[in-house]
Design a protein around this motif. Sequence first.
Motif, PDB file in Angstrom:
ATOM      1  N   LEU A  36       0.795  -1.133  -0.107  1.00 29.31           N
ATOM      2  CA  LEU A  36       0.088   0.150  -0.008  1.00 29.31           C
ATOM      3  C   LEU A  36       1.089   1.207   0.008  1.00 29.31           C
ATOM      4  O   LEU A  36       2.004   1.084   0.566  1.00 29.31           O
ATOM      5  CB  LEU A  36      -1.004   0.122   1.249  1.00 29.31           C
ATOM      6  CG  LEU A  36      -1.962  -0.992   1.589  1.00 29.31           C
ATOM      7  CD1 LEU A  36      -2.451  -1.004   2.560  1.00 29.31           C
ATOM      8  CD2 LEU A  36      -2.720  -1.069   0.237  1.00 29.31           C
ATOM      9  N   MET A  37       0.501   2.214  -0.601  1.00 35.76           N
ATOM     10  CA  MET A  37       1.194   3.532  -0.797  1.00 35.76           C
ATOM     11  C   MET A  37       0.333   4.567   0.278  1.00 35.76           C
ATOM     12  O   MET A  37      -0.819   4.755  -0.073  1.00 35.76           O
ATOM     13  CB  MET A  37       1.309   3.953  -2.322  1.00 35.76           C
ATOM     14  CG  MET A  37       2.472   2.913  -2.888  1.00 35.76           C
ATOM     15  SD  MET A  37       3.993   2.731  -2.184  1.00 35.76           S
ATOM     16  CE  MET A  37       4.525   4.438  -2.340  1.00 35.76           C
ATOM     17  N   LEU A  38       0.955   5.395   1.005  1.00 41.10           N
ATOM     18  CA  LEU A  38       0.211   6.414   1.711  1.00 41.10           C
ATOM     19  C   LEU A  38       1.000   7.756   1.083  1.00 41.10           C
ATOM     20  O   LEU A  38       2.248   7.905   1.160  1.00 41.10           O
ATOM     21  CB  LEU A  38       0.590   6.311   3.113  1.00 41.10           C
ATOM     22  CG  LEU A  38       0.264   7.658   4.046  1.00 41.10           C
ATOM     23  CD1 LEU A  38      -1.284   7.862   4.000  1.00 41.10           C
ATOM     24  CD2 LEU A  38       0.420   7.373   5.423  1.00 41.10           C
ATOM     25  N   THR A  39       0.294   8.652   0.482  1.00 43.50           N
ATOM     26  CA  THR A  39       0.692   9.780   0.296  1.00 43.50           C
ATOM     27  C   THR A  39      -0.183  10.943   0.785  1.00 43.50           C
ATOM     28  O   THR A  39      -1.331  10.812   0.961  1.00 43.50           O
ATOM     29  CB  THR A  39       0.768  10.032  -1.259  1.00 43.50           C
ATOM     30  OG1 THR A  39       1.378  11.511  -1.752  1.00 43.50           O
ATOM     31  CG2 THR A  39      -0.815   9.953  -1.829  1.00 43.50           C
ATOM     32  N   ALA A  40       0.512  12.211   1.292  1.00 40.01           N
ATOM     33  CA  ALA A  40      -0.045  13.167   1.984  1.00 40.01           C
ATOM     34  C   ALA A  40       0.352  14.539   1.691  1.00 40.01           C
ATOM     35  O   ALA A  40       1.624  14.582   1.355  1.00 40.01           O
ATOM     36  CB  ALA A  40      -0.063  13.027   3.508  1.00 40.01           C
ATOM     37  N   GLY A  41      -0.352  15.704   1.677  1.00 48.35           N
ATOM     38  CA  GLY A  41       0.293  16.811   1.504  1.00 48.35           C
ATOM     39  C   GLY A  41      -0.924  18.021   1.099  1.00 48.35           C
ATOM     40  O   GLY A  41      -2.044  17.624   1.319  1.00 48.35           O
ATOM     41  N   LYS A  42      -0.638  19.211   0.921  1.00 48.39           N
ATOM     42  CA  LYS A  42      -1.200  20.342   0.545  1.00 48.39           C
ATOM     43  C   LYS A  42      -2.198  19.667  -0.640  1.00 48.39           C
ATOM     44  O   LYS A  42      -1.724  18.931  -1.681  1.00 48.39           O
ATOM     45  CB  LYS A  42      -0.669  21.411   0.210  1.00 48.39           C
ATOM     46  CG  LYS A  42      -0.121  22.111   1.632  1.00 48.39           C
ATOM     47  CD  LYS A  42       0.705  23.493   1.223  1.00 48.39           C
ATOM     48  CE  LYS A  42       1.293  23.984   2.350  1.00 48.39           C
ATOM     49  NZ  LYS A  42       1.667  25.263   2.260  1.00 48.39           N
ATOM     50  N   ILE A  43      -3.415  20.551  -0.734  1.00 48.26           N
ATOM     51  CA  ILE A  43      -4.285  20.239  -2.068  1.00 48.26           C
ATOM     52  C   ILE A  43      -4.056  21.418  -2.886  1.00 48.26           C
ATOM     53  O   ILE A  43      -4.088  22.618  -2.526  1.00 48.26           O
ATOM     54  CB  ILE A  43      -5.654  20.070  -1.668  1.00 48.26           C
ATOM     55  CG1 ILE A  43      -5.903  19.206  -0.521  1.00 48.26           C
ATOM     56  CG2 ILE A  43      -6.644  19.931  -2.956  1.00 48.26           C
ATOM     57  CD1 ILE A  43      -5.625  17.697  -0.678  1.00 48.26           C
ATOM     58  N   LEU A  44      -3.621  20.969  -4.235  1.00 48.68           N
ATOM     59  CA  LEU A  44      -3.051  21.931  -5.220  1.00 48.68           C
ATOM     60  C   LEU A  44      -4.067  21.945  -6.555  1.00 48.68           C
ATOM     61  O   LEU A  44      -4.740  20.916  -6.708  1.00 48.68           O
ATOM     62  CB  LEU A  44      -1.934  21.795  -5.662  1.00 48.68           C
ATOM     63  CG  LEU A  44      -0.598  21.729  -4.508  1.00 48.68           C
ATOM     64  CD1 LEU A  44       0.718  21.415  -5.168  1.00 48.68           C
ATOM     65  CD2 LEU A  44      -0.519  23.126  -3.854  1.00 48.68           C
TER      66      LEU A  44
END
Length: 193
Positions: A36-44
């Motif tokens: 599984l991959m988890l990615t996170a950050g600001k919404i652009l």
Amino acid sequence: MLIKNISAQNLNDAFEIISKNGFGWAIYRLPGSDDLMLTAGKILESSFEDKPDSSFVTAPFYSKENNLRRIKNTIQYRLTDPGILSDDIQAPFYYLSQNIHGTSESDYVNMVQNLIDEIEKGTLLKAVPARTKRISLSSDFTSLGFFKKLLNAYPNAFVYLMSTPVDSTWTGCTPELLLHIQDNEISTLSLAG
């Protein structure tokens, strides 16, 4: 960006950082993979013409600007053991504040008839009608639990769970290859659209 493996103990720490920063996030599994991959950050926001990057991309159903939304890969981890998605995980989920009403059968029948009329006139070549349906969930339902059921039920599908302050929480799976980019060429297999 370097993708690090993460343990169950550190997953809650990652979600705490995500929550403090108000980041959007997505957990997904590619077809045929166990990781599984988890990615996170600001919404652009970006347009369809912008150069693609490795962000997790979504597109709103209705947008006058035809913009995409991307979760910038500020945090990215590989979860090599799907079992770490236990009930103890404290993921920050975002939900719509507005109440969405289901589409009545008569409204849906009218919409389908209007689409048929437009196809017969030649205004539309193809249409995929959809409707909103409200269902009651059991008291023990969780988004993470549903995601885990999809992972087990569809090992050869793209399965995802996404939650952002802008788009709320979505989960699903698809056998479709939406976009594949290789050597500056894009290919797609979009079954319904």
